[in-house]
Design an enzyme around this catalytic site. Structure first.
Site, PDB file in Angstrom:
ATOM      1  N   HIS A 220      39.476  11.040  -9.521  1.00 15.32           N
ATOM      2  CA  HIS A 220      39.455  12.246 -10.342  1.00 15.32           C
ATOM      3  C   HIS A 220      38.468  12.157 -11.490  1.00 15.32           C
ATOM      4  O   HIS A 220      37.888  13.153 -11.903  1.00 15.32           O
ATOM      5  CB  HIS A 220      40.870  12.579 -10.802  1.00 15.32           C
ATOM      6  CG  HIS A 220      41.676  13.147  -9.684  1.00 15.32           C
ATOM      7  ND1 HIS A 220      43.009  12.946  -9.521  1.00 15.32           N
ATOM      8  CD2 HIS A 220      41.287  13.914  -8.632  1.00 15.32           C
ATOM      9  CE1 HIS A 220      43.427  13.567  -8.430  1.00 15.32           C
ATOM     10  NE2 HIS A 220      42.388  14.149  -7.866  1.00 15.32           N
ATOM     11  N   GLU A 462     -10.499  10.604   1.512  1.00 15.71           N
ATOM     12  CA  GLU A 462     -10.541  10.568   0.044  1.00 15.71           C
ATOM     13  C   GLU A 462     -11.929  10.238  -0.470  1.00 15.71           C
ATOM     14  O   GLU A 462     -12.177  10.279  -1.669  1.00 15.71           O
ATOM     15  CB  GLU A 462      -9.573   9.511  -0.490  1.00 15.71           C
ATOM     16  CG  GLU A 462      -8.137   9.777  -0.171  1.00 15.71           C
ATOM     17  CD  GLU A 462      -7.221   8.683  -0.693  1.00 15.71           C
ATOM     18  OE1 GLU A 462      -6.589   8.879  -1.722  1.00 15.71           O
ATOM     19  OE2 GLU A 462      -7.169   7.606  -0.052  1.00 15.71           O
ATOM     20  N   ASN A 485      -7.104  14.288  -4.783  1.00 15.24           N
ATOM     21  CA  ASN A 485      -7.196  13.680  -6.124  1.00 15.24           C
ATOM     22  C   ASN A 485      -8.392  12.743  -6.194  1.00 15.24           C
ATOM     23  O   ASN A 485      -9.168  12.759  -7.154  1.00 15.24           O
ATOM     24  CB  ASN A 485      -5.922  12.890  -6.453  1.00 15.24           C
ATOM     25  CG  ASN A 485      -4.674  13.722  -6.286  1.00 15.24           C
ATOM     26  OD1 ASN A 485      -4.747  14.943  -6.290  1.00 15.24           O
ATOM     27  ND2 ASN A 485      -3.539  13.077  -6.131  1.00 15.24           N
ATOM     28  N   ASP A 486      -8.519  11.912  -5.178  1.00 12.68           N
ATOM     29  CA  ASP A 486      -9.658  10.993  -5.153  1.00 12.68           C
ATOM     30  C   ASP A 486     -10.911  11.667  -4.613  1.00 12.68           C
ATOM     31  O   ASP A 486     -12.011  11.418  -5.106  1.00 12.68           O
ATOM     32  CB  ASP A 486      -9.314   9.748  -4.311  1.00 12.68           C
ATOM     33  CG  ASP A 486      -8.522   8.745  -5.131  1.00 12.68           C
ATOM     34  OD1 ASP A 486      -8.942   8.444  -6.268  1.00 12.68           O
ATOM     35  OD2 ASP A 486      -7.477   8.274  -4.651  1.00 12.68           O
ATOM     36  N   CYS A 533      -2.672  16.355   0.950  1.00 11.88           N
ATOM     37  CA  CYS A 533      -1.553  15.772   0.203  1.00 11.88           C
ATOM     38  C   CYS A 533      -1.907  15.515  -1.257  1.00 11.88           C
ATOM     39  O   CYS A 533      -1.088  15.023  -2.013  1.00 11.88           O
ATOM     40  CB  CYS A 533      -1.061  14.495   0.866  1.00 11.88           C
ATOM     41  SG  CYS A 533      -2.287  13.175   0.861  1.00 11.88           S
TER      42      CYS A 533
HETATM   43  C1  PEP Z   1      -5.152  11.532  -3.439  1.00 12.43           C
HETATM   44  O1  PEP Z   1      -6.066  10.778  -3.797  1.00 12.43           O
HETATM   45  O2  PEP Z   1      -5.264  12.766  -3.414  1.00 12.43           O
HETATM   46  C2  PEP Z   1      -3.865  10.968  -3.033  1.00 12.43           C
HETATM   47  C3  PEP Z   1      -2.946  11.712  -2.493  1.00 12.43           C
HETATM   48  O3  PEP Z   1      -3.667   9.655  -3.278  1.00 12.43           O
HETATM   49  P1  PEP Z   1      -3.261   9.083  -4.734  1.00 12.43           P
HETATM   50  O4  PEP Z   1      -3.089  10.249  -5.651  1.00 12.43           O
HETATM   51  O5  PEP Z   1      -2.025   8.311  -4.520  1.00 12.43           O
HETATM   52  O6  PEP Z   1      -4.439   8.247  -5.063  1.00 12.43           O
HETATM   53 MG    MG Z   2      -5.880   8.637  -3.466  1.00 13.11          MG
END
Ligand code: PEP
Ligand code: MG
Length: 609
Positions: A220, A462, A485-486, A533
């Site tokens: 509880h 990337e 991102n990269d 991603c």
């Molecule tokens: C990216 O580079 O976009 C990626 C998904 O990898 P991380 O951000 O982990 O480097």
């Molecule tokens: Mg990356």
């Protein structure tokens, strides 16, 4: 013990990492594992207390004359306990709700049960012992019966009996009930066990979370913690020994762990998770069960990016179409050494289990540049992001790669996992990475260990080099995942971590969009799926454009998932394709932004872009 992305601290088996690794071993965060009983995240100063101390009951032989008096004391104590419980019930009904208040009925029923009085009076009148001792023995007998019951719900009622025992003994022994000090506002309560009455009486702002060494899912105290939205971990072994009052704690009531005095890396991770949770809670809940489909019926795969187990829990609760990017760095980061194959196997398998038939794309360790491991020494490099990182680094340390590949492959025997290689620079990297998979498979085969021989293998796009080579790389692998991102930082030669260069780091740069279109077209022409991603995929202002460029699969942070689903569901594919076509002809960032804004003039999400 719950499964986690953090192998047990007690497991002394060392990983098979770099031979240098142990030399630079830094202090790992102290973590305690528990079972999630009430979900949520809590942070605060620990307050360690003994809320359900086992009362020491002294046995005293009594005379025949005393027996009746002792039973009178028992009856009076039952009366008082009944009044206290009724008061508590009313308080809970007022503060929490009628259903929750009903939980005190169980204790009231037990209190009035004739068998309790019978058990006590037999001991008191015939055994000639003081009533405290008789009550103690009677409860021990009744609790033993409940503990043996098969049904977990009824078994859990033993905790009600324990509470009732304590209440009666407190009354009989003249002790102040629930005389436990309360943590300073917003603290985390750490105890062996707590009383439901303790939680019921607590000001909900008083504590942000609870960590218990004992406790049960249907106790509880647990039900009340859930009702009050207080994150609660139970069965956290030795919590009161390992945690000291004043320690700074993060209670991860999603994955079941407590971080004691965590460092900045973990704090940052949880800042992000907290933001994710907030975003998810505020709105869009109605979309969870709806498909990710455009207005004209084109289905889009919307998967999640995860790092920690807690992210996986959240992604699963949001009905993600699997995991498009499992960043395994976190599994390594929370250690003071490389995790062993067995440890990794357990962590990856647990995550895969959450997604049953949906695919989980496990990216092999991607360290280097801004992602470092405290126990893995990196040489000083003038340009770390152009230095040893990702797959290149793993190929130079085959023992790290092999351990991880074996762990993932073993999970592939029973679950739908895929292997993803980061920072691919060209065909050579991929060929060598694939050879490492084959060698890991051969070693497993020799040992008679099962794996999926045709496990999917993917490459991250990337680097501009990999993007340009998409068509040729397609021959080597099963799928692509674009890490924008990269890719943006390498294509625009702008450090992704630099705030001074932020204005140059522009995902809407025409070169980036042309490169994305190029990769999407080349992958499609060679029959390979391609997903995005990187963070670009999680920005709803870009969704229409990315779909128009040809992407049919996105993988985003769990907190962004519903926003992206909403953006997909308002996209019309022919219009999106038309927009992408127009944008690809533009030469400046500003023109592209203007065009995007014009396409969705009422969309507030575009204001900041
Ligand atoms: C990216 O580079 O976009 C990626 C998904 O990898 P991380 O951000 O982990 O480097
Ligand atoms: Mg990356």
């Amino acid at each position: 013990m719950p499964h986690s992305d953090v192998p047990s601290e007690n497991d002394s088996s060392s990983g098979q990492g770099s031979p240098d690794a142990s030399r630079d071993a830094a202090k790992a965060p102290l973590i305690i594992f528990g079972e999630v009983a009430s979900t949520g995240l809590a942070r605060g100063a620990a307050f360690v207390c003994d809320c359900l101390d086992e009362a020491v009951v002294l046995r005293r032989t009594i005379t025949a004359e005393e027996t009746l008096k002792e039973m009178e004391r028992f009856d009076a104590a039952v009366l008082t306990a009944g009044q206290e419980l009724l008061k508590l019930k009313m308080q809970v009904e007022r503060d929490i709700g009628k259903n929750e208040a009903g939980i005190f009925d169980a204790q009231l029923l037990m209190l009035q049960d004739p068998s309790l009085r019978r058990e006590v009076s037999v001991r008191c009148l015939t055994g000639m012992v003081n009533v405290e001792s008789a009550v103690d023995a009677a409860f021990a007998k009744l609790t033993a019966i409940f503990v043996r019951l098969e049904d977990p719900y009824f078994r859990e009622r033993a905790s009600d009996l324990r509470e009732l025992r304590k209440r009666l003994l407190d009354i009989l022994m003249g002790r102040k009930p629930a005389a436990n000090p309360v943590p300073t506002e917003g603290g985390v309560l750490v105890a062996a066990q707590i009383l439901s009455s303790f939680i019921a009486q607590l000001d909900s702002k008083a504590i942000s979370g609870v960590v218990l060494e004992k406790g049960g899912q249907t106790a509880h105290a647990t039900i009340l913690a859930r009702a009050r939205g207080i994150p609660l971990l139970i069965r956290a072994a030795d919590a009161t020994q390992k945690i000291r009052t004043g320690d700074r704690l993060i209670v991860d009531g999603l994955a079941g762990r407590v971080f004691i005095n965590p460092g900045p890396v973990i704090l940052r991770e949880y800042d992000q998770l907290e933001a994710n949770l907030r975003a998810h809670q505020t709105a869009l809940k109605g979309l969870i069960d709806l498909p990710s489909v455009t207005t004209d019926g084109v289905e889009i795969k919307l998967a999640a990016n995860i790092g920690k187990s807690a992210d996986a829990v959240m992604a699963a609760s949001l009905n993600a179409d699997g995991i498009g990017l499992y960043r395994t760095e976190f599994v390594f980061l929370v250690q003071d050494r490389f995790p062993s194959e067995e440890e990794q196997y357990t962590v990856y398998k647990t995550t895969a289990e959450r997604f049953s038939s949906r695919e989980v794309v496990v990216r092999v360790l991607d360290i280097g540049s801004d992602k470092l491991l405290p126990y893995f020494p990196f040489p000083l490099e003038a340009n770390p992001s152009l230095g040893r990182r990702g797959t290149r680094l793993l190929l130079a340390h085959p023992e790290i790669l092999r351990t991880q590949l074996r762990a993932i492959l073993r999970v592939s025997a029973t679950h739908r996992v895929a292997i993803l290689f980061p920072m691919i620079g060209g065909v050579e990297d991929l060929v060598a990475a694939k050879a490492a998979i084959e060698s890991a498979k051969a070693s497993l085969r020799d040992e008679g260990k099962a794996f999926n021989a045709s496990v999917s293998v993917g490459a991250m796009i990337e680097t501009p080099a990999a993007a340009i080579m998409t068509a040729r790389l397609a021959r080597e692998i099963d799928f692509f995942s674009i890490g924008t991102n990269d890719l943006v930082q390498y294509l625009l030669t702008t450090d992704r971590t630099s705030s001074e260069l932020a204005s140059y780091y522009e995902p809407l740069h025409p070169a980036v969009l042309r490169m994305l279109a190029f990769v999407a077209t080349a992958a499609k022409a060679h029959g390979k799926t391609v997903s995005i991603c990187g963070e670009m995929a999680g920005n709803p202002a870009f969704t229409q454009l990315l779909l128009g460029l040809g992407f049919r699969s996105l993988s985003v942070n769990p907190g962004e998932m519903l926003e992206i689903k909403s953006a997909i569901r308002t996209t019309n594919m022919p219009q999106a394709e038309e927009l992408a076509k127009r944008i690809l002809e533009l030469g400046t960032i500003q023109e592209i932004k203007d065009c995007l804004r014009a396409a969705a003039p009422n969309d507030p999400r575009l204001v900041q872009h």
